[in-house]
Design an enzyme around this catalytic site. Structure first.
Site, PDB file in Angstrom:
ATOM      1  CG  MET A  23      29.650   5.636  34.922  1.00 36.91           C
ATOM      2  SD  MET A  23      30.267   5.655  33.206  1.00 36.91           S
ATOM      3  CE  MET A  23      31.622   6.815  33.310  1.00 36.91           C
ATOM      4  CE1 TYR A  56      38.768  12.803  33.021  1.00 37.08           C
ATOM      5  CE2 TYR A  56      38.137  13.528  35.213  1.00 37.08           C
ATOM      6  CZ  TYR A  56      38.303  13.784  33.870  1.00 37.08           C
ATOM      7  OH  TYR A  56      38.009  15.028  33.391  1.00 37.08           O
ATOM      8  CD  GLU A  57      34.662   8.090  32.511  1.00 35.61           C
ATOM      9  OE1 GLU A  57      34.490   6.937  32.070  1.00 35.61           O
ATOM     10  OE2 GLU A  57      33.940   8.595  33.384  1.00 35.61           O
ATOM     11  N   GLY A  58      39.300   5.426  32.490  1.00 38.71           N
ATOM     12  CA  GLY A  58      40.213   4.429  31.927  1.00 38.71           C
ATOM     13  C   GLY A  58      41.542   5.051  31.594  1.00 38.71           C
TER      14      GLY A  58
END
Length: 596
Positions: free
Chosen positions: A161, A437-439
């Site tokens: 991603m 990570y990932e928000g």
């Protein structure tokens, strides 16, 4: 550094709280019988404990490395990943049409947890591949699905991603990577992406990069982003691999934890332009990427539970083995430290938080299955709303929990926990990235406030609160001091959550900064209360089993004891968070920026 999967607790949660029988009855879920599910989990537990778990410590000491544009992963990872793909683990929850097993997300979720308990650095590669698969299943063309999904699901290829850029961290409106349409319908991609997990490695034949980029005439901001497939090796019409694409790893990051996971800086288009194909429509890339992000955010929450479980098991073993000091009640000599009250308190805190987070996550996974497979549209819609509300909580609260639990595990080890050779410190270092990570937790909290609470006027959370009150009404009928204590604290926690929801809805338009000053405390409060709800449900099941004389009495008594600990030691934090949210914004915002 051994790991034993907590299968008994996993199966209890799946059967008694997440409703495996009800999921099994849904169209398309007929293969998920209790016997099949138990067999799947047992095999996955064996793989994760025997193949993956031994790689965890090695990966920390001998991480992946970059040389001349190529990345070599930790010794043992390549063979383990091949075994992972060959056994079909990548495809547990994915469509049988493309080679997956087509099992419910509820079944895949404990498998994800166990893989992360084995090695979170190893598990990151399948995690990103799952996201790419979900995005292609939802938005890919038929040709793209045929070209990419079978190889991704089999583990022959992996996915990534690509969002973040040097100038654009969480602010995707600043993405500058360009995509220029060519006469043949492909696009030339050019730009730099950073923090790309498994952006380059030697585990698979090909790497399928899912890339956010902007075409020349696209609108400004996030509305102008499109999603592209940019494979490391181009894919020929017959499915074979073609020429090397113009995407190259120029370096790897040196990190606090998850060292075996290669975090790449990728350069697209330095030699004429990387060739990409558009997914879906131009300027809709972010909505497609959110499919990947939601799948990844839930999975990162499971990473938190997986690491926490591994840290807890290590702490328990150490507490049994370490002999130090006399028993406070009197003993002829030193005793194992598990006899000391504060060590018991720490272990109970770890255990209770893990069980609460696991239950909440599995119940959330079951909601996805209902949303996808239930025959009734209204039920599907309600379950989807529940899942959407829960994703930022599972991601945000479970990852913050993992940091606390890993830290407590280190504390149980005392001075030896500070020594790297013990292994406890690795769990702490690995866990620390999960809330970023990932928000970040703040991004999850902002999502919870704005999109998941304010946007629907609190409809979903109010419905959840009604369910909590229903659980309380069932507990009232139990003639038990333990159950009464659990109900009392759950009632106080639910009341705190109700008040905070009212505060958010009443002030979001008139005092937006004041509301968002309490967004992270709101997320943590919601996690604590909803986790407490699941613990209360578990205790209720255990109480009824004991009254009926069914099953393993020791297991059910432990369930009630753990739920009571959670109620009396964790749930009271909700009241403090309520005060911080409702009354505390002025303390956050009163000073000018120059005063810092």
């Amino acid at each position: 550094m051994t790991y034993t999967a907590p299968l008994k607790d996993m199966l209890f949660v799946m059967n008694e709280l997440a409703g495996l029988n009800e999921i099994n009855a849904l169209p398309g879920c007929e293969d998920a019988t209790p016997d099949t599910v138990e067999a799947v989990l047992q095999e996955n537990a064996k793989f994760c404990s025997e193949v993956v778990a031994p790689l965890n410590f090695i990966g920390d000491k001998e991480p992946s490395f970059w040389h001349d544009g190529e990345v070599t992963t930790t010794k043992g990872f390549k063979a383990a990943f091949k075994a992972f793909g060959d056994a079909g683990w990548q495809g547990v929850q994915h469509s049988v049409d493309f080679g997956g097993q087509g099992l419910p997300k509820l079944v895949a979720t404990p498998c994800i947890e166990m893989l992360n308990s084995g090695s979170v650095a190893f598990a990151l590669c399948p995690l990103l591949t799952d996201g790419a698969i979900e995005a292609l299943l939802t938005a890919g063309s038929d040709a793209q699905k045929v070209a990419y999904l079978p190889n991704l699901i089999s583990g022959k290829w992996t996915g990534t991603m690509n969002l973040t850029e040097p100038q654009a961290g969480s602010d995707l409106a600043q993405v500058r990577t360009r995509a220029v349409l060519q006469d043949d319908g492909t696009y030339k991609i050019s730009g730099t992406k950073i923090f790309i997990t498994y952006g380059e490695h030697d585990l698979a034949e090909n790497i399928v990069h899912m890339v956010l980029a902007r075409s020349p005439n696209a609108p400004e901001g996030v509305k102008g982003l499109s999603l592209f497939i940019v494979p490391k090796f181009l894919v020929n019409a017959d499915g074979s691999l073609g020429a090397r694409n113009d995407v190259h790893c120029v370096s790897l990051e040196h990190k606090l934890g998850i060292k075996a996971s290669p975090t790449a800086v990728l350069q697209f288009g330095d030699h004429g332009g990387a060739i990409g194909t558009l997914v879906g429509e131009e300027n809709h890339g972010l909505e497609y990427m959110f499919i990947m992000m939601n799948a990844a955010r839930f999975a990162v929450g499971m990473q938190g539970i997986g690491i926490a479980e591994r840290a807890y098991q290590k702490a328990v073993r150490y507490a049994h083995d370490r002999v130090q000091s006399r028993d406070l009640a009197g003993s002829p000599g030193p005793v194992a430290i598990i006899n000391h009250p504060d060590v018991r308190r720490m272990l109970m805190s770890m255990r209770a938080q893990i069980e609460a987070a696991r239950a909440l996550a599995y119940v959330t996974a079951a909601a996805v299955d209902v949303a996808h497979h239930h025959a009734d549209e209204a039920t599907r819609k309600a379950s989807h709303g529940f899942y959407e509300f829960m994703v930022p909580i599972v991601k945000g609260w479970a990852t913050e929990m993992s940091i606390d639990v890993a830290s407590t595990g280190l504390q149980v080890h005392g001075g030896m926990g500070f020594i790297e050779e013990t292994g406890a410190a690795q769990h702490y270092r690995d866990a620390r990235i999960l809330a970023i990570y990932e928000g970040t937790t703040a991004i999850q909290a902002n999502d919870l406030v704005a999109r998941k609470t304010a946007r629907d006027g609190g409809a979903v959370v109010k419905n959840i609160l009604e369910q909590i009150r229903k659980t309380e009404s069932e507990i009232i009928l139990c003639n038990s001091a333990d159950m009464a204590a659990i109900r009392g604290q759950l009632d106080a926690g639910a009341s705190a959550l109700e008040e905070v929801v009212r505060f958010v809805l009443a002030n979001i338009k008139t005092d937006i900064k004041g509301v968002f000053a309490g967004s992270v405390p709101y997320l943590k409060l919601a996690g604590i209360v909803l986790g407490g709800w699941q613990m209360a449900r578990a205790a209720l099941v255990a109480h009824r089993k004991l009254e009926a004389g069914e099953g393993d009495a020791a297991f059910y008594k432990a369930k009630i004891a753990t739920a009571r600990f959670y109620a009396e030691h964790i749930l009271p934090q909700a009241t403090a968070y309520r005060i911080a949210i409702v009354d505390g914004s002025s303390g956050v915002l009163s000073m000018s920026q120059d005063q810092f």
